[in-house]
Design an enzyme around this catalytic site. Structure first.
Site, mmCIF file in Angstrom:
data_model
loop_
_atom_site.group_PDB
_atom_site.id
_atom_site.type_symbol
_atom_site.label_atom_id
_atom_site.label_comp_id
_atom_site.label_asym_id
_atom_site.label_seq_id
_atom_site.Cartn_x
_atom_site.Cartn_y
_atom_site.Cartn_z
ATOM 1 N N ASP A 1 -43.113 -16.415 0.679
ATOM 2 C CA ASP A 1 -43.016 -14.965 0.449
ATOM 3 C C ASP A 1 -41.852 -14.450 1.287
ATOM 4 O O ASP A 1 -42.040 -13.706 2.257
ATOM 5 C CB ASP A 1 -44.324 -14.295 0.858
ATOM 6 C CG ASP A 1 -45.498 -14.847 0.070
ATOM 7 O OD1 ASP A 1 -45.727 -14.360 -1.042
ATOM 8 O OD2 ASP A 1 -46.157 -15.794 0.557
ATOM 9 N N SER B 1 -50.142 -22.051 -3.883
ATOM 10 C CA SER B 1 -50.462 -20.626 -3.892
ATOM 11 C C SER B 1 -51.920 -20.466 -4.297
ATOM 12 O O SER B 1 -52.424 -21.223 -5.144
ATOM 13 C CB SER B 1 -49.564 -19.908 -4.909
ATOM 14 O OG SER B 1 -50.090 -18.624 -5.178
ATOM 15 N N GLY C 1 -50.581 -25.027 2.353
ATOM 16 C CA GLY C 1 -49.531 -24.104 2.816
ATOM 17 C C GLY C 1 -50.044 -23.293 4.006
ATOM 18 O O GLY C 1 -49.400 -23.215 5.054
ATOM 19 N N HIS C 2 -51.248 -22.707 3.835
ATOM 20 C CA HIS C 2 -51.848 -21.944 4.939
ATOM 21 C C HIS C 2 -52.077 -22.862 6.146
ATOM 22 O O HIS C 2 -51.810 -22.487 7.292
ATOM 23 C CB HIS C 2 -53.195 -21.363 4.517
ATOM 24 C CG HIS C 2 -53.139 -20.380 3.389
ATOM 25 N ND1 HIS C 2 -53.693 -20.630 2.160
ATOM 26 C CD2 HIS C 2 -52.593 -19.138 3.297
ATOM 27 C CE1 HIS C 2 -53.528 -19.587 1.369
ATOM 28 N NE2 HIS C 2 -52.846 -18.663 2.029
HETATM 29 P P1 AMP Z 1 -51.462 -15.351 1.359
HETATM 30 O O1 AMP Z 1 -52.849 -15.825 1.657
HETATM 31 O O2 AMP Z 1 -50.978 -15.702 0.007
HETATM 32 O O3 AMP Z 1 -51.268 -13.900 1.715
HETATM 33 O O4 AMP Z 1 -50.518 -16.162 2.344
HETATM 34 C C1 AMP Z 1 -50.723 -16.148 3.729
HETATM 35 C C2 AMP Z 1 -49.529 -16.768 4.395
HETATM 36 O O5 AMP Z 1 -49.367 -18.114 3.940
HETATM 37 C C3 AMP Z 1 -48.207 -16.044 4.052
HETATM 38 O O6 AMP Z 1 -47.419 -15.972 5.220
HETATM 39 C C4 AMP Z 1 -47.612 -16.933 3.005
HETATM 40 O O7 AMP Z 1 -46.202 -16.845 2.936
HETATM 41 C C5 AMP Z 1 -48.040 -18.306 3.489
HETATM 42 N N1 AMP Z 1 -48.013 -19.262 2.379
HETATM 43 C C6 AMP Z 1 -48.505 -19.077 1.126
HETATM 44 N N2 AMP Z 1 -48.218 -20.146 0.350
HETATM 45 C C7 AMP Z 1 -47.532 -21.016 1.133
HETATM 46 C C8 AMP Z 1 -46.931 -22.296 0.903
HETATM 47 N N3 AMP Z 1 -47.013 -22.900 -0.278
HETATM 48 N N4 AMP Z 1 -46.282 -22.899 1.925
HETATM 49 C C9 AMP Z 1 -46.209 -22.290 3.140
HETATM 50 N N5 AMP Z 1 -46.739 -21.079 3.419
HETATM 51 C C10 AMP Z 1 -47.397 -20.446 2.426
#
Ligand code: AMP
Length: 279
Positions: free
Chosen positions: A152, A187, A36-37
């Site tokens: 998110d 996630s 995702g990241h």
């Molecule tokens: P986080 O590390 O959880 O704070 O996420 C960092 C960024 O990655 C945020 O903009 C999230 O929305 C995005 N993100 C997290 N999980 C996913 C996913 N499964 N698909 C796409 N983007 C994601």
């Protein structure tokens, strides 16, 4: 890839790139990186000359200190993953580098109702924490384009509001949710699921898909009750499962012409999972 730990040297370096006319794309994360990241980094590389990724587990956005303590930290693995991407800069600041010596008396942002509904109801103060870290990171990186995930969704609306409040001209691009083969939204928190919980977790996406398939032929409240019962039968504790409009996330009881989403947050085996789909 250059790793910066100090905001001053990062800003100085980015200033020199800006002077050469390079466009900067920014992907803020809390690490424990997954596909995702990496999809955000890919999207950033398509429209930027320099991709900056940050990894910072932001204490200000955790309403539950135990959740903060247990948040997975995988810095070495993350660096290896980023080396296989087009990330040019990794920003890895410490907490004092972002907030100074104390986190007392931090500023608040007028996000209005948006910060008190859905995630805001169950995670009081969370979005102020997001505002505080994002305002600091954006002032350091000053990107042309910012990349965030639809996963998110409410956070993307908050950040869009923050850009207005701060009156800074940064384009926000929202990237689609990347999922495991069985539908579970990727996630960092999935790493904490037990084996049996991991097997059940895709039921969240199945429930959202069920709502998506049926919202045209069933009244929303009835449909959502069925979805909730489905999740509860599988052992989830549901915080919310709603259909809402795209701009203000107000609960809808019947279809509207504008885009709608189904959003949910549910606990499984002590882990809180969120997901959403456009209808
Ligand atoms: P986080 O590390 O959880 O704070 O996420 C960092 C960024 O990655 C945020 O903009 C999230 O929305 C995005 N993100 C997290 N999980 C996913 C996913 N499964 N698909 C796409 N983007 C994601």
């Amino acid at each position: 890839m250059i790793i910066f730990k100090e905001k001053k040297s990062l800003s100085f370096y980015l200033d020199s790139l800006r002077k050469e006319g390079l466009k900067i794309g920014f992907v803020p994360t809390m690490g424990a990186l997954h596909q995702g990241h990496l999809s955000l980094i890919q999207a950033a590389s398509e429209v930027s000359d320099m991709v900056v990724c940050s990894i910072f587990v932001n204490p200000a956005q955790f309403n539950d200190p135990r959740d903060f303590e247990k948040y997975p930290v995988r810095t070495e693995e993350d660096i290896q993953k980023l080396l296989g991407t087009s990330t040019g800069i990794l920003f890895l600041p410490s907490v004092p580098e972002i907030y100074g010596e104390t986190m007392d008396g931090l500023e608040t942002y007028p996000f209005g109702d948006l910060e008190n509904i859905l995630e805001g109801t169950f995670r009081p103060g969370h979005f102020q924490g997001v505002g505080r870290v994002m305002s600091r990171l954006l002032k350091i990186v000053r990107p042309d384009t910012l990349f965030m995930g639809q996963k998110d969704f409410q956070q993307t609306l908050i950040v869009s509001k923050l850009l207005n409040i701060l009156n800074i001209n940064i384009k926000l691009i929202i990237c689609p949710v990347i999922r495991e083969k069985d539908g579970l939204a990727m996630s960092s928190r999935n790493l904490r699921l037990s084996e049996s919980a991991r097997k059940k977790a895709p039921v969240i996406h199945r429930t959202l898909s069920f709502v998506k398939e049926n919202f045209r032929n069933q009244p929303f409240p009835e449909l959502l009750e069925k979805g909730k019962a489905f999740l509860e039968k599988e052992g989830f504790k549901v915080e919310y499962l709603i259909i809402a409009d795209r701009l203000r996330l107000e609960t809808l009881r019947e279809p509207i012409k504008d885009p709608m989403l189904c959003l949910t947050a549910a606990w499984l085996d002590g882990i809180r999972l969120i997901d959403n789909v456009f209808l």
